[in-house]
Design an enzyme around this catalytic site. Sequence first.
Site, mmCIF file in Angstrom:
data_model
loop_
_atom_site.group_PDB
_atom_site.id
_atom_site.type_symbol
_atom_site.label_atom_id
_atom_site.label_comp_id
_atom_site.label_asym_id
_atom_site.label_seq_id
_atom_site.Cartn_x
_atom_site.Cartn_y
_atom_site.Cartn_z
ATOM 1 N N HIS A 116 -14.487 -3.078 -24.745
ATOM 2 C CA HIS A 116 -13.468 -3.118 -25.811
ATOM 3 C C HIS A 116 -12.355 -2.084 -25.577
ATOM 4 O O HIS A 116 -12.638 -0.933 -25.269
ATOM 5 C CB HIS A 116 -14.183 -2.826 -27.136
ATOM 6 C CG HIS A 116 -13.386 -3.131 -28.340
ATOM 7 N ND1 HIS A 116 -12.917 -2.149 -29.172
ATOM 8 C CD2 HIS A 116 -12.967 -4.302 -28.865
ATOM 9 C CE1 HIS A 116 -12.249 -2.707 -30.177
ATOM 10 N NE2 HIS A 116 -12.275 -4.018 -30.006
ATOM 11 N N SER A 140 -11.424 -11.171 -27.215
ATOM 12 C CA SER A 140 -12.247 -10.486 -28.201
ATOM 13 C C SER A 140 -13.401 -11.440 -28.555
ATOM 14 O O SER A 140 -13.320 -12.634 -28.278
ATOM 15 C CB SER A 140 -11.335 -10.190 -29.388
ATOM 16 O OG SER A 140 -12.042 -9.681 -30.451
ATOM 17 N N MET A 174 -0.976 -7.030 -33.285
ATOM 18 C CA MET A 174 -1.729 -7.770 -34.306
ATOM 19 C C MET A 174 -2.857 -8.585 -33.709
ATOM 20 O O MET A 174 -2.789 -9.055 -32.573
ATOM 21 C CB MET A 174 -0.778 -8.732 -35.023
ATOM 22 C CG MET A 174 -0.137 -9.717 -34.065
ATOM 23 S SD MET A 174 0.682 -11.055 -34.924
ATOM 24 C CE MET A 174 0.575 -12.345 -33.680
ATOM 25 N N ALA A 175 -3.898 -8.751 -34.501
ATOM 26 C CA ALA A 175 -4.919 -9.742 -34.193
ATOM 27 C C ALA A 175 -4.299 -11.109 -34.504
ATOM 28 O O ALA A 175 -3.372 -11.202 -35.312
ATOM 29 C CB ALA A 175 -6.137 -9.503 -35.066
HETATM 30 P P1 NAI Z 1 -1.874 -5.537 -39.115
HETATM 31 O O1 NAI Z 1 -2.004 -6.831 -39.844
HETATM 32 O O2 NAI Z 1 -2.219 -4.308 -39.864
HETATM 33 O O3 NAI Z 1 -0.379 -5.377 -38.572
HETATM 34 C C1 NAI Z 1 0.220 -6.347 -37.732
HETATM 35 C C2 NAI Z 1 1.632 -5.933 -37.362
HETATM 36 O O4 NAI Z 1 2.491 -6.114 -38.484
HETATM 37 C C3 NAI Z 1 1.764 -4.468 -36.947
HETATM 38 O O5 NAI Z 1 2.602 -4.380 -35.832
HETATM 39 C C4 NAI Z 1 2.403 -3.818 -38.172
HETATM 40 O O6 NAI Z 1 3.162 -2.668 -37.816
HETATM 41 C C5 NAI Z 1 3.281 -4.937 -38.657
HETATM 42 N N1 NAI Z 1 3.615 -4.827 -40.086
HETATM 43 C C6 NAI Z 1 2.740 -4.743 -41.116
HETATM 44 N N2 NAI Z 1 3.412 -4.676 -42.280
HETATM 45 C C7 NAI Z 1 4.725 -4.726 -41.977
HETATM 46 C C8 NAI Z 1 5.935 -4.697 -42.756
HETATM 47 N N3 NAI Z 1 5.930 -4.596 -44.075
HETATM 48 N N4 NAI Z 1 7.126 -4.770 -42.104
HETATM 49 C C9 NAI Z 1 7.159 -4.858 -40.766
HETATM 50 N N5 NAI Z 1 6.061 -4.893 -39.975
HETATM 51 C C10 NAI Z 1 4.861 -4.821 -40.575
HETATM 52 O O7 NAI Z 1 -2.705 -5.582 -37.753
HETATM 53 P P2 NAI Z 1 -4.085 -6.330 -37.449
HETATM 54 O O8 NAI Z 1 -3.810 -7.754 -37.125
HETATM 55 O O9 NAI Z 1 -5.066 -6.017 -38.521
HETATM 56 O O10 NAI Z 1 -4.546 -5.595 -36.086
HETATM 57 C C11 NAI Z 1 -5.022 -4.254 -36.137
HETATM 58 C C12 NAI Z 1 -5.350 -3.732 -34.764
HETATM 59 O O11 NAI Z 1 -6.489 -4.369 -34.251
HETATM 60 C C13 NAI Z 1 -4.290 -3.865 -33.683
HETATM 61 O O12 NAI Z 1 -4.047 -2.577 -33.180
HETATM 62 C C14 NAI Z 1 -4.945 -4.730 -32.599
HETATM 63 O O13 NAI Z 1 -4.552 -4.372 -31.275
HETATM 64 C C15 NAI Z 1 -6.383 -4.411 -32.840
HETATM 65 N N6 NAI Z 1 -7.298 -5.434 -32.328
HETATM 66 C C16 NAI Z 1 -7.944 -5.166 -31.139
HETATM 67 C C17 NAI Z 1 -8.852 -6.056 -30.644
HETATM 68 C C18 NAI Z 1 -9.544 -5.787 -29.332
HETATM 69 O O14 NAI Z 1 -10.462 -6.528 -29.000
HETATM 70 N N7 NAI Z 1 -9.146 -4.807 -28.560
HETATM 71 C C19 NAI Z 1 -9.183 -7.320 -31.349
HETATM 72 C C20 NAI Z 1 -8.407 -7.511 -32.548
HETATM 73 C C21 NAI Z 1 -7.515 -6.579 -33.038
#
Ligand code: NAI
Length: 350
Positions: A116, A140, A174-175
């Site tokens: 991961h 993932s 984002m996911a």
């Molecule tokens: P999230 O839904 O919290 O945010 C998604 C995006 O929307 C971000 O870039 C955030 O800055 C932007 N955003 C949110 N509100 C906003 C607004 N009001 N105005 C403008 N932009 C806005 O993110 P999510 O989908 O919950 O993902 C969280 C983390 O999980 C990420 O860092 C992702 O890389 C990580 N992840 C990692 C995995 C892995 O296997 N390595 C698998 C799934 C997710």
Amino acid sequence: MNIDKVTLHTLIASKLTLAGLSADYAAVMADVLVFAEARGIHSHGTVRVEYYSERIQKGGITLHPEIRVETTGPCSAILHGDNGPGMVLSKQAMEVAIDMAKEKGIAVVGIKNMSHSGAISYYTQMAAEAGLIGLAMCQSDPMVVPFGGAEIYYGTNPLSFSAPGRDNIMTFDMATSVQAWGKILDMRSRDKAIPDSWAVDASGKPTTNPHDVRGLLPIAGPKGYGLMMMIDILSGVLLGLPFGRSVSSMYADLSKGRDLGQLHIVINPAFFGDQQTFLDNVQQVMGELNQVRPAEGVEKVMYPGEIADLEQARTEKEGIDIVDSIYDYLKSEHVWINSYDHKDPFAESH
Ligand code: NAI
């Protein structure tokens, strides 16, 4: 508990070394985890340390991987990761991609056989800090139903993009599922209903009961489903790795490597026009977005990633809030307390 970044970094790195990881690798993992926590990405910060520690101790992450970078073409490479720590491999693969894109204009670097990798904006921001455009995506564990399906097939396959402006970096990360699994766990623990757009039950019907969730939904229906497919092809199938529902589960067997894949694409703006104009224009986009007339009830339109930038600036000054039980675990002498091994991905506890 509120603590500063440096103290948190030390606590995390100490725990990972206690689990068996070398100090160098533990420091890289702590960097990525503190980055996430400082930017408000709590789903990929301290909450994960216990899981990583158990996996490290049980042999599911190779402690001394034989990492090999295979250059496969003028602008392409594969980093063979030997199931080492995903964060260490991803960082190294982004360094390879940055060097290649600086010289060749573009780089496509795959990471093969990793664990991961956490919040993947860490890696795209590395590219942007070097004045380049960064794109990252990875596989993932399967938890999401394909559009119209009643059973899981794809993972929450995340996508991150960063572009440098003159003063700031624009990042989205984002996911491709509507909500991270962690958010449903949170609602379970509070016994609160979830919106019916987040997840489905065992029959594939949207559910508002977090306890009944047996599959997450892709963002924007068939469109998010398409993105998941694209990410699985580019970071899995392309690299000859297990794909779709065959991608390993996070919790199936913590003594085994996960064989996950990730892809980095880095573009050097200087090969497509004037570098300085590019930086100015990206900066202008951010400013223009901030000036867009906000909808009723919204204070200000933010550029993608601005929320995380503001949170990072705040936590830099005010420290990072850590859940008390996680702080107690980090301070304890235990490598792990609650086992994640062999958990059903939708099990009630964890
Ligand atoms: P999230 O839904 O919290 O945010 C998604 C995006 O929307 C971000 O870039 C955030 O800055 C932007 N955003 C949110 N509100 C906003 C607004 N009001 N105005 C403008 N932009 C806005 O993110 P999510 O989908 O919950 O993902 C969280 C983390 O999980 C990420 O860092 C992702 O890389 C990580 N992840 C990692 C995995 C892995 O296997 N390595 C698998 C799934 C997710």
